[in-house]
Design an enzyme around this catalytic site. Structure first.
Site, PDB file in Angstrom:
ATOM      1  N   ASP A   1     -39.224 -25.091  37.128  1.00  0.00           N
ATOM      2  CA  ASP A   1     -38.107 -24.214  36.761  1.00  0.00           C
ATOM      3  C   ASP A   1     -38.422 -23.591  35.408  1.00  0.00           C
ATOM      4  OD1 ASP A   1     -35.461 -23.159  36.099  1.00  0.00           O
ATOM      5  OD2 ASP A   1     -34.684 -24.531  37.619  1.00  0.00           O
TER       6      ASP A   1
ATOM      7  N   PRO B   1     -30.863 -28.120  35.354  1.00  0.00           N
ATOM      8  CA  PRO B   1     -31.205 -29.022  34.234  1.00  0.00           C
ATOM      9  C   PRO B   1     -31.665 -30.416  34.653  1.00  0.00           C
ATOM     10  CG  PRO B   1     -28.820 -28.885  34.506  1.00  0.00           C
ATOM     11  CD  PRO B   1     -29.409 -27.927  35.505  1.00  0.00           C
ATOM     12  N   GLY B   2     -31.630 -30.727  35.975  1.00  0.00           N
ATOM     13  CA  GLY B   2     -32.315 -31.966  36.366  1.00  0.00           C
ATOM     14  C   GLY B   2     -31.523 -32.969  37.193  1.00  0.00           C
TER      15      GLY B   2
ATOM     16  N   ASP C   1     -33.344 -26.533  45.265  1.00  0.00           N
ATOM     17  CA  ASP C   1     -31.954 -26.106  45.069  1.00  0.00           C
ATOM     18  C   ASP C   1     -31.933 -24.717  44.419  1.00  0.00           C
ATOM     19  OD1 ASP C   1     -29.172 -26.373  44.975  1.00  0.00           O
ATOM     20  OD2 ASP C   1     -29.176 -27.484  43.100  1.00  0.00           O
TER      21      ASP C   1
ATOM     22  N   ASP D   1     -42.832 -20.132  38.869  1.00  0.00           N
ATOM     23  CA  ASP D   1     -41.988 -19.587  39.940  1.00  0.00           C
ATOM     24  C   ASP D   1     -42.079 -20.527  41.157  1.00  0.00           C
ATOM     25  OD1 ASP D   1     -40.883 -18.237  42.060  1.00  0.00           O
ATOM     26  OD2 ASP D   1     -41.775 -16.300  41.543  1.00  0.00           O
TER      27      ASP D   1
ATOM     28  N   SER E   1     -24.678 -31.413  39.963  1.00  0.00           N
ATOM     29  CA  SER E   1     -25.442 -31.180  41.200  1.00  0.00           C
ATOM     30  C   SER E   1     -26.070 -32.459  41.718  1.00  0.00           C
ATOM     31  CB  SER E   1     -26.595 -30.216  40.964  1.00  0.00           C
ATOM     32  OG  SER E   1     -26.130 -28.956  40.705  1.00  0.00           O
TER      33      SER E   1
ATOM     34  N   LYS F   1     -27.953 -21.435  50.394  1.00  0.00           N
ATOM     35  CA  LYS F   1     -26.757 -20.808  49.806  1.00  0.00           C
ATOM     36  C   LYS F   1     -26.242 -19.793  50.826  1.00  0.00           C
ATOM     37  CE  LYS F   1     -28.079 -22.969  46.092  1.00  0.00           C
ATOM     38  NZ  LYS F   1     -27.432 -24.168  45.542  1.00  0.00           N
TER      39      LYS F   1
HETATM   40  C1  LIG Z   1     -28.422 -24.548  41.123  1.00  0.00           C
HETATM   41  S1  LIG Z   1     -29.601 -24.635  39.884  1.00  0.00           S
HETATM   42  C2  LIG Z   1     -30.416 -26.152  40.209  1.00  0.00           C
HETATM   43  C3  LIG Z   1     -29.654 -27.358  39.733  1.00  0.00           C
HETATM   44  C4  LIG Z   1     -30.476 -28.620  39.881  1.00  0.00           C
HETATM   45  N1  LIG Z   1     -30.732 -28.935  41.281  1.00  0.00           N
HETATM   46  C5  LIG Z   1     -29.794 -29.790  39.245  1.00  0.00           C
HETATM   47  O1  LIG Z   1     -29.436 -30.716  39.957  1.00  0.00           O
HETATM   48  O2  LIG Z   1     -29.623 -29.810  38.034  1.00  0.00           O
HETATM   49  C6  LIG Z   1     -30.789 -23.473  40.399  1.00  0.00           C
HETATM   50  C7  LIG Z   1     -32.035 -23.455  39.518  1.00  0.00           C
HETATM   51  O3  LIG Z   1     -33.005 -22.718  40.229  1.00  0.00           O
HETATM   52  C8  LIG Z   1     -33.816 -22.058  39.282  1.00  0.00           C
HETATM   53  N2  LIG Z   1     -34.546 -20.981  39.969  1.00  0.00           N
HETATM   54  C9  LIG Z   1     -34.058 -19.896  40.609  1.00  0.00           C
HETATM   55  N3  LIG Z   1     -35.067 -19.161  41.115  1.00  0.00           N
HETATM   56  C10 LIG Z   1     -36.210 -19.817  40.789  1.00  0.00           C
HETATM   57  C11 LIG Z   1     -37.592 -19.571  41.031  1.00  0.00           C
HETATM   58  N4  LIG Z   1     -37.989 -18.493  41.719  1.00  0.00           N
HETATM   59  N5  LIG Z   1     -38.488 -20.474  40.577  1.00  0.00           N
HETATM   60  C12 LIG Z   1     -38.100 -21.572  39.899  1.00  0.00           C
HETATM   61  N6  LIG Z   1     -36.804 -21.844  39.628  1.00  0.00           N
HETATM   62  C13 LIG Z   1     -35.883 -20.973  40.057  1.00  0.00           C
HETATM   63  C14 LIG Z   1     -32.829 -21.581  38.234  1.00  0.00           C
HETATM   64  O4  LIG Z   1     -33.503 -21.392  37.003  1.00  0.00           O
HETATM   65  C15 LIG Z   1     -31.837 -22.763  38.193  1.00  0.00           C
HETATM   66  O5  LIG Z   1     -32.157 -23.645  37.140  1.00  0.00           O
END
Ligand SMILES: C[S@@+](CC[C@H](N)C(=O)[O-])C[C@H]1O[C@@H](n2cnc3c(N)ncnc32)[C@H](O)[C@@H]1O
Length: 378
Positions: free
Chosen positions: A262, A244-245, A298, A282, A210, A327
């Site tokens: 996250d 994961p970052g 994201d 959250d 990502s 999305k």
């Molecule tokens: C597509 S991944 C993000 C990837 C990240 N941008 C990267 O580059 O590694 C989406 C993330 O959003 C988190 N997520 C979804 N809903 C969330 C919420 N309400 N609060 C915090 N994190 C959330 C999920 O746990 C997931 O790790």
């Protein structure tokens, strides 16, 4: 009254998004003036390109979310013979009024396209030489001797890149081996990358692929000056949905301190990093202790919900700039983007906030688009 002349346009897009791309470009053109006597757009599902017909309207590339590239189409050669592809192409290009700063041979971003790229690589030098001889290609190989540059000896110098960058580019697009679409692009109203694709190298240390999306977004939405002004060491950011970052990594690599929100774990070098504070909260409820420079987001959520969250951050004054993903749903993708962006515009306008917003479906985006929102100066 005479019927206005038709102009043809070739747009590249992510395969599978042809309808969205054509629909968006036609709608934009209709906002300039009504389209009279045009043909239906030529759309081949999953081909990665569309051909639309307009009158005097000029699509505005930066405003188009789904188009990767914008080319004014001049000729279509429908039956290129395998024995001699060069002659008909040279004849067609000779009839064009310009000379060009670059020749880009392009193929669709599909599996078929990949099989054609070996051919375009072989063909490119041949065609370049012939076009240079015709005076159609202003190329670096037009060696200009500039003895003043090197003491004591004459040195051959390529035509300066800044001059070539102002000239139109010549595109020859091969949807397959037997057809060629010949067109031109305006460097001020198109993508500066071949096939409209800003490729990024995967950094070995980044914890997820990502990361490429944010790297690409930074390149696409900001020029070099903005990048160094807006992304400086010592700045602060919040990354919502950080694990994961990969996105956090892009910030940290620029010396920006990140609150990574996250419930999931941060990985690799980001599991423990002096510039990263991991907060298991959250993202929709999180409020920063102090305003930050950047919000990046994201999270996989409905576009309308993300749009509402981003608007709320700007209205509260919690960030100056944001890059976030929307999305897309399976259907009505253009509608979903419109209503999310429309929602943000409406909320910020109501609050009297000055801003600039741009959105693109990036090469590294899949069923999503990426948005850049920044406060504009008065
Ligand atoms: C597509 S991944 C993000 C990837 C990240 N941008 C990267 O580059 O590694 C989406 C993330 O959003 C988190 N997520 C979804 N809903 C969330 C919420 N309400 N609060 C915090 N994190 C959330 C999920 O746990 C997931 O790790």
């Amino acid at each position: 009254m005479s019927t206005p002349a038709l102009t043809h346009w070739l747009l590249y897009c992510r395969p599978g998004f042809e309808q969205d791309c054509a629909q968006e470009a036609l709608r934009q053109a209709k906002q300039q003036r009504p389209i009279i006597g045009a043909e239906q757009p030529a759309i081949i599902a999953n081909s990665g390109y569309v051909h639309i017909t307009l009158n005097e309207q000029t699509p505005q590339f930066k405003e188009l979310v789904f188009a990767r590239q914008l080319i004014r189409l001049e000729y279509i050669i429908a039956e290129l013979s395998e024995r001699d592809r060069l002659t008909p192409l040279l004849t067609a290009v000779a009839a064009l009024p310009h000379s060009f700063g670059a020749l880009w041979l392009e193929v669709p971003d599909t599996n078929e396209g990949k099989t054609l790229s070996a051919f375009t690589r072989r063909f490119q030098p041949l065609l370049e030489t012939a076009l240079r001889e015709q005076g159609k290609l202003q190329d670096g190989a037009e060696n200009t001797v500039r003895p003043e540059l090197v003491e004591g000896s004459a040195r051959t110098e390529k035509t300066p890149a800044y001059k070539l960058n102002h000239l139109p580019r010549l595109h020859i697009f091969f949807p397959d081996k037997s057809q060629a679409f010949i067109g031109t692009s305006d460097p001020y109203n198109s993508s500066a990358s071949v096939m409209g694709i800003h490729r990024q190298n995967m950094p070995a240390e980044a914890p997820s692929r990502s990361t490429l999306k944010l790297a690409e977004a930074i390149e696409v939405f900001m020029d070099k000056g903005e990048q160094s002004r807006l992304l400086r060491s010592g700045m602060t950011a919040v990354d919502l949905g950080a694990a994961p970052g990969g996105w956090t990594w892009q910030m940290v690599k620029r010396g920006i301190r990140v609150a990574a929100v996250d419930n999931g774990p941060m990985k690799g070098v980001l599991a423990k990093h002096a510039l990263v504070e991991h907060l298991k909260q959250d993202g929709f409820k999180f409020a920063p202790r102090k305003a930050v420079d950047w919000l990046i987001c994201d999270m996989v959520e409905k576009p309308a919900k993300v749009a509402e969250l981003i608007s709320a951050w700007f209205i509260a004054g919690w960030c100056k700039h944001a890059i976030f993903n929307l999305k897309l749903p399976m259907k009505q993708r253009l509608g979903a983007v419109d209503s999310a962006l429309g929602g943000i515009r409406k909320r910020l306008d109501e609050e009297g906030i000055n801003y600039k917003i741009s959105a693109k479906q990036l090469y590294h985006d899949r069923e999503e688009v990426t948005v850049f929102l920044t406060r504009a100066k008065h």
